[in-house]
Design a protein around this motif. Structure first.
Motif, PDB file in Angstrom:
ATOM      1  N   GLU A 197     111.356 -90.336  92.500  1.00 23.58           N
ATOM      2  CA  GLU A 197     110.541 -90.931  94.188  1.00 23.58           C
ATOM      3  C   GLU A 197     110.290 -89.687  94.784  1.00 23.58           C
ATOM      4  OE1 GLU A 197     113.035 -92.171  96.894  1.00 23.58           O
ATOM      5  OE2 GLU A 197     113.743 -93.530  95.134  1.00 23.58           O
ATOM      6  N   PRO A 198     109.196 -89.444  95.358  1.00 22.49           N
ATOM      7  CA  PRO A 198     109.064 -88.218  96.244  1.00 22.49           C
ATOM      8  C   PRO A 198     110.382 -87.602  97.088  1.00 22.49           C
ATOM      9  CG  PRO A 198     107.306 -90.104  96.472  1.00 22.49           C
ATOM     10  CD  PRO A 198     108.520 -90.345  95.824  1.00 22.49           C
ATOM     11  N   GLY A 199     110.420 -86.611  96.375  1.00 23.24           N
ATOM     12  CA  GLY A 199     111.055 -85.469  96.974  1.00 23.24           C
ATOM     13  C   GLY A 199     112.690 -85.891  95.599  1.00 23.24           C
ATOM     14  N   LEU A 200     113.059 -86.735  94.923  1.00 23.61           N
ATOM     15  CA  LEU A 200     114.055 -86.795  94.127  1.00 23.61           C
ATOM     16  C   LEU A 200     113.522 -86.388  93.042  1.00 23.61           C
ATOM     17  CD1 LEU A 200     116.134 -90.307  93.791  1.00 23.61           C
ATOM     18  CD2 LEU A 200     116.086 -88.294  92.585  1.00 23.61           C
ATOM     19  N   ARG A 201     114.593 -85.445  92.644  1.00 24.08           N
ATOM     20  CA  ARG A 201     113.816 -85.050  91.397  1.00 24.08           C
ATOM     21  C   ARG A 201     115.098 -84.788  90.334  1.00 24.08           C
ATOM     22  NH1 ARG A 201     108.518 -83.333  90.955  1.00 24.08           N
ATOM     23  NH2 ARG A 201     107.936 -83.496  92.510  1.00 24.08           N
ATOM     24  N   THR A 202     114.677 -84.621  89.351  1.00 27.16           N
ATOM     25  CA  THR A 202     116.466 -84.489  88.984  1.00 27.16           C
ATOM     26  C   THR A 202     115.331 -83.325  87.514  1.00 27.16           C
ATOM     27  OG1 THR A 202     115.692 -86.447  87.193  1.00 27.16           O
ATOM     28  CG2 THR A 202     117.345 -86.357  89.540  1.00 27.16           C
ATOM     29  N   VAL A 203     116.503 -82.577  86.670  1.00 27.79           N
ATOM     30  CA  VAL A 203     116.319 -81.835  85.547  1.00 27.79           C
ATOM     31  C   VAL A 203     117.722 -81.466  84.771  1.00 27.79           C
ATOM     32  CG1 VAL A 203     116.876 -79.268  86.699  1.00 27.79           C
ATOM     33  CG2 VAL A 203     114.951 -79.529  84.239  1.00 27.79           C
ATOM     34  N   SER A 204     117.956 -82.244  84.006  1.00 24.24           N
ATOM     35  CA  SER A 204     119.193 -81.552  82.694  1.00 24.24           C
ATOM     36  C   SER A 204     118.575 -81.146  81.995  1.00 24.24           C
ATOM     37  CB  SER A 204     119.286 -83.284  82.206  1.00 24.24           C
ATOM     38  OG  SER A 204     120.530 -82.717  81.398  1.00 24.24           O
ATOM     39  N   VAL A 205     118.963 -79.840  81.811  1.00 25.42           N
ATOM     40  CA  VAL A 205     119.119 -78.778  80.713  1.00 25.42           C
ATOM     41  C   VAL A 205     120.039 -78.452  79.244  1.00 25.42           C
ATOM     42  CG1 VAL A 205     118.154 -76.197  80.193  1.00 25.42           C
ATOM     43  CG2 VAL A 205     117.429 -77.181  82.169  1.00 25.42           C
ATOM     44  N   ALA A 206     119.572 -78.390  78.206  1.00 26.07           N
ATOM     45  CA  ALA A 206     120.435 -78.234  77.341  1.00 26.07           C
ATOM     46  C   ALA A 206     120.374 -76.655  77.166  1.00 26.07           C
ATOM     47  CB  ALA A 206     120.253 -78.408  76.045  1.00 26.07           C
ATOM     48  N   LEU A 207     121.778 -75.329  77.080  1.00 25.12           N
ATOM     49  CA  LEU A 207     121.794 -74.186  76.914  1.00 25.12           C
ATOM     50  C   LEU A 207     121.863 -73.802  76.317  1.00 25.12           C
ATOM     51  CD1 LEU A 207     123.097 -73.394  80.441  1.00 25.12           C
ATOM     52  CD2 LEU A 207     120.290 -73.696  79.767  1.00 25.12           C
ATOM     53  N   SER A 208     122.047 -72.788  75.066  1.00 24.99           N
ATOM     54  CA  SER A 208     121.932 -72.973  73.521  1.00 24.99           C
ATOM     55  C   SER A 208     122.531 -70.671  74.090  1.00 24.99           C
ATOM     56  CB  SER A 208     121.944 -72.452  72.163  1.00 24.99           C
ATOM     57  OG  SER A 208     121.881 -71.529  71.737  1.00 24.99           O
ATOM     58  N   PHE A 209     123.902 -70.498  74.042  1.00 21.48           N
ATOM     59  CA  PHE A 209     124.371 -68.851  74.699  1.00 21.48           C
ATOM     60  C   PHE A 209     124.366 -68.055  73.015  1.00 21.48           C
ATOM     61  CE2 PHE A 209     125.392 -72.073  77.741  1.00 21.48           C
ATOM     62  CZ  PHE A 209     125.513 -70.663  78.815  1.00 21.48           C
ATOM     63  N   ALA A 210     123.763 -66.251  73.987  1.00 18.71           N
ATOM     64  CA  ALA A 210     124.127 -65.770  72.828  1.00 18.71           C
ATOM     65  C   ALA A 210     125.023 -65.567  71.782  1.00 18.71           C
ATOM     66  CB  ALA A 210     123.659 -63.885  73.098  1.00 18.71           C
ATOM     67  N   ASP A 211     126.349 -65.972  72.502  1.00 16.38           N
ATOM     68  CA  ASP A 211     127.570 -66.036  71.062  1.00 16.38           C
ATOM     69  C   ASP A 211     127.823 -67.142  70.741  1.00 16.38           C
ATOM     70  OD1 ASP A 211     128.502 -67.205  73.351  1.00 16.38           O
ATOM     71  OD2 ASP A 211     130.452 -66.468  73.773  1.00 16.38           O
ATOM     72  N   GLY A 212     126.634 -68.328  70.537  1.00 20.05           N
ATOM     73  CA  GLY A 212     127.011 -69.591  69.954  1.00 20.05           C
ATOM     74  C   GLY A 212     128.091 -70.436  70.837  1.00 20.05           C
ATOM     75  N   ALA A 213     128.197 -70.427  72.065  1.00 18.51           N
ATOM     76  CA  ALA A 213     128.915 -71.629  73.281  1.00 18.51           C
ATOM     77  C   ALA A 213     127.282 -72.262  73.259  1.00 18.51           C
ATOM     78  CB  ALA A 213     129.645 -70.760  74.444  1.00 18.51           C
ATOM     79  N   VAL A 214     127.740 -73.666  73.716  1.00 17.77           N
ATOM     80  CA  VAL A 214     126.731 -74.450  74.485  1.00 17.77           C
ATOM     81  C   VAL A 214     126.839 -74.641  75.374  1.00 17.77           C
ATOM     82  CG1 VAL A 214     126.010 -75.563  71.865  1.00 17.77           C
ATOM     83  CG2 VAL A 214     127.598 -77.072  73.019  1.00 17.77           C
ATOM     84  N   GLY A 215     125.882 -75.315  76.325  1.00 24.79           N
ATOM     85  CA  GLY A 215     125.930 -75.874  77.840  1.00 24.79           C
ATOM     86  C   GLY A 215     125.558 -76.816  78.027  1.00 24.79           C
ATOM     87  N   GLN A 216     125.101 -77.003  79.316  1.00 31.49           N
ATOM     88  CA  GLN A 216     124.389 -78.529  80.234  1.00 31.49           C
ATOM     89  C   GLN A 216     124.606 -77.811  81.536  1.00 31.49           C
ATOM     90  OE1 GLN A 216     123.323 -80.659  77.623  1.00 31.49           O
ATOM     91  NE2 GLN A 216     121.821 -81.299  79.605  1.00 31.49           N
ATOM     92  N   LEU A 217     122.589 -77.705  81.728  1.00 31.30           N
ATOM     93  CA  LEU A 217     123.063 -77.835  83.051  1.00 31.30           C
ATOM     94  C   LEU A 217     121.845 -79.000  84.524  1.00 31.30           C
ATOM     95  CD1 LEU A 217     122.701 -75.913  85.936  1.00 31.30           C
ATOM     96  CD2 LEU A 217     120.912 -74.619  84.965  1.00 31.30           C
ATOM     97  N   ASN A 218     123.063 -80.050  84.915  1.00 29.93           N
ATOM     98  CA  ASN A 218     122.341 -80.600  85.338  1.00 29.93           C
ATOM     99  C   ASN A 218     122.080 -80.793  86.468  1.00 29.93           C
ATOM    100  OD1 ASN A 218     122.168 -82.600  82.938  1.00 29.93           O
ATOM    101  ND2 ASN A 218     124.414 -82.131  82.993  1.00 29.93           N
ATOM    102  N   LEU A 219     121.168 -80.670  87.269  1.00 26.77           N
ATOM    103  CA  LEU A 219     120.654 -80.261  88.760  1.00 26.77           C
ATOM    104  C   LEU A 219     119.798 -81.673  89.672  1.00 26.77           C
ATOM    105  CD1 LEU A 219     119.479 -76.775  88.554  1.00 26.77           C
ATOM    106  CD2 LEU A 219     121.841 -77.988  88.742  1.00 26.77           C
ATOM    107  N   ASN A 220     120.220 -82.206  90.529  1.00 29.12           N
ATOM    108  CA  ASN A 220     119.007 -83.145  91.269  1.00 29.12           C
ATOM    109  C   ASN A 220     119.088 -83.274  92.499  1.00 29.12           C
ATOM    110  OD1 ASN A 220     120.649 -84.939  92.502  1.00 29.12           O
ATOM    111  ND2 ASN A 220     121.963 -84.829  90.745  1.00 29.12           N
ATOM    112  N   SER A 221     118.215 -83.373  93.403  1.00 25.94           N
ATOM    113  CA  SER A 221     117.832 -83.819  94.448  1.00 25.94           C
ATOM    114  C   SER A 221     117.866 -84.591  95.084  1.00 25.94           C
ATOM    115  CB  SER A 221     116.066 -83.398  94.938  1.00 25.94           C
ATOM    116  OG  SER A 221     115.666 -83.669  94.681  1.00 25.94           O
ATOM    117  N   GLY A 222     118.684 -85.990  94.311  1.00 22.99           N
ATOM    118  CA  GLY A 222     119.194 -87.088  94.448  1.00 22.99           C
ATOM    119  C   GLY A 222     120.525 -87.652  96.143  1.00 22.99           C
ATOM    120  N   GLN A 223     120.702 -86.606  96.352  1.00 24.37           N
ATOM    121  CA  GLN A 223     121.999 -86.775  97.628  1.00 24.37           C
ATOM    122  C   GLN A 223     121.138 -86.122  99.025  1.00 24.37           C
ATOM    123  OE1 GLN A 223     125.746 -85.761  94.848  1.00 24.37           O
ATOM    124  NE2 GLN A 223     126.083 -85.522  97.055  1.00 24.37           N
TER     125      GLN A 223
END
Length: 338
Positions: A197-223
């Motif tokens: 809804e207006p003002g409530l945004r979310t993004v989920s990002v899968a990450l791959s690092f140079a040394d082979g590790a992986v990651g997940q970044l979850n950001l939102n404006s729901g609070q």
């Protein structure tokens, strides 16, 4: 005892963030000698200069000419970071600029090039690198017990934002920088974005690092802004680290177990570091625990030649590049090499 080596530093910007989150740290940093305060609002400049025993100015160039500081802090909107930051760097003066370092990736790159051309350097205000909990986690990651990084998950929830870019630039950029601080360079990512809804945004990002590790970044404006949520979980090989709101860090590993527990079915063991509610004085306050003191102390010590500057403008460029990549991936629905 010899007096501590100090650095003559000027501060450009006397807005809410500067005066509430940054200025209060200055008396607690022996190397930081505040010599001037500059703001377009003369009343603000005079008030804060008087309070901290410095000279007041309303024009940055006049301040630089008259005071000749060894370093300058620039804290305001990103347009100011870029424009005034370039003016300072062109004089060969080291600069501390708040995040985001510029309105665009191109602007951040121009700042980095300006520093190189002038033979000087700059720092960006990624204060979470200096939060004691994150420093402890980073130290443990370098221990033999943690071994190598396998994955990292970063979560942050804040108040409403008008659009995704603003959410990433003004708030999410801290977690984006922490992903590099803990995980190293990101080489590929894939982002999903959703506007509930207006003002409530979310993004989920899968990450791959140079040394082979992986990651997940979850950001939102729901609070809401009075109660943001932040957690980081880092997995090694046989060990894990949980960081809660950059205030507590818990290490989960067999080496942390403090009793044999013979004959008992017990699961989970850890060592926990935290800011105690029983602490009094400076170390118990948010200026210290959130990393504001640490970033300004590092800048002052770097200006004084006592430590290398970090995080640098190049780190700001890397964060801005990741922001652009996240938006492009979320828009196109494709993974993106960084």
């Amino acid at each position: 005892m010899a007096a501590a080596k100090t650095a003559r530093i000027a501060f450009i910007g006397a807005g809410t963030h500067a005066t509430e989150s940054l200025y209060p740290n200055i008396p607690q940093i022996p190397e930081f000698e505040l010599v001037a305060v500059c703001d377009l609002d003369a009343n603000k400049a005079e008030y804060w200069a008087r309070r901290y025993g410095a000279r007041a100015f309303t024009e940055a160039q006049a301040m630089l000419d008259e005071v000749g500081p060894a370093g300058v802090c620039v804290v305001g909107p990103p347009e100011m970071h870029y424009e005034v930051g370039l003016q300072v760097l062109e004089r060969g003066i080291p600069v501390f600029i708040e995040k985001p370092p510029a309105p665009t990736l191109a602007g951040a790159q121009e700042l980095a090039e300006g520093a190189r051309a002038a033979g000087t350097w700059g720092m960006v205000g990624f204060m979470k690198r200096f939060a004691p909990a994150n420093v402890v986690a980073k130290e443990y990651m370098a221990s033999g017990e943690f071994q190598r990084l396998s994955s990292i998950t970063l979560i942050h929830s804040a108040g409403p934002y008008e659009d995704l870019r603003r959410m990433l630039m003004f708030n999410g950029i801290h977690m984006i920088d922490l992903s590099r601080y803990f995980g190293g360079e990101v080489v590929e990512l894939f982002a999903y974005a959703f506007e509930a809804e207006p003002g409530l945004r979310t993004v989920s990002v899968a990450l791959s690092f140079a040394d082979g590790a992986v990651g997940q970044l979850n950001l939102n404006s729901g609070q809401h802004w009075r109660d943001c949520f932040e957690q980081v979980y880092i997995s090694g090989a046989g060990a894990g680290i949980l960081i809660d709101a950059s205030r507590t860090v818990e290490v989960m590993a067999a080496g942390r177990r403090f009793a044999a527990c013979d004959g008992l079915e017990l699961y989970g063991w850890s060592g926990r570091y935290y800011v105690s509610g029983n602490m009094a004085g400076w170390a118990a306050g948010g200026h210290y625990t959130r990393g504001y003191w640490g970033e300004l102390a590092r800048f002052a010590r770097a200006v004084a030649g006592l430590e290398p500057p970090a995080p640098t403008i190049e780190d700001g460029v890397a964060a801005m590049r990741l922001i652009d990549a996240i938006i492009e991936s979320a828009t196109t629905g494709r993974p993106l090499k960084v």
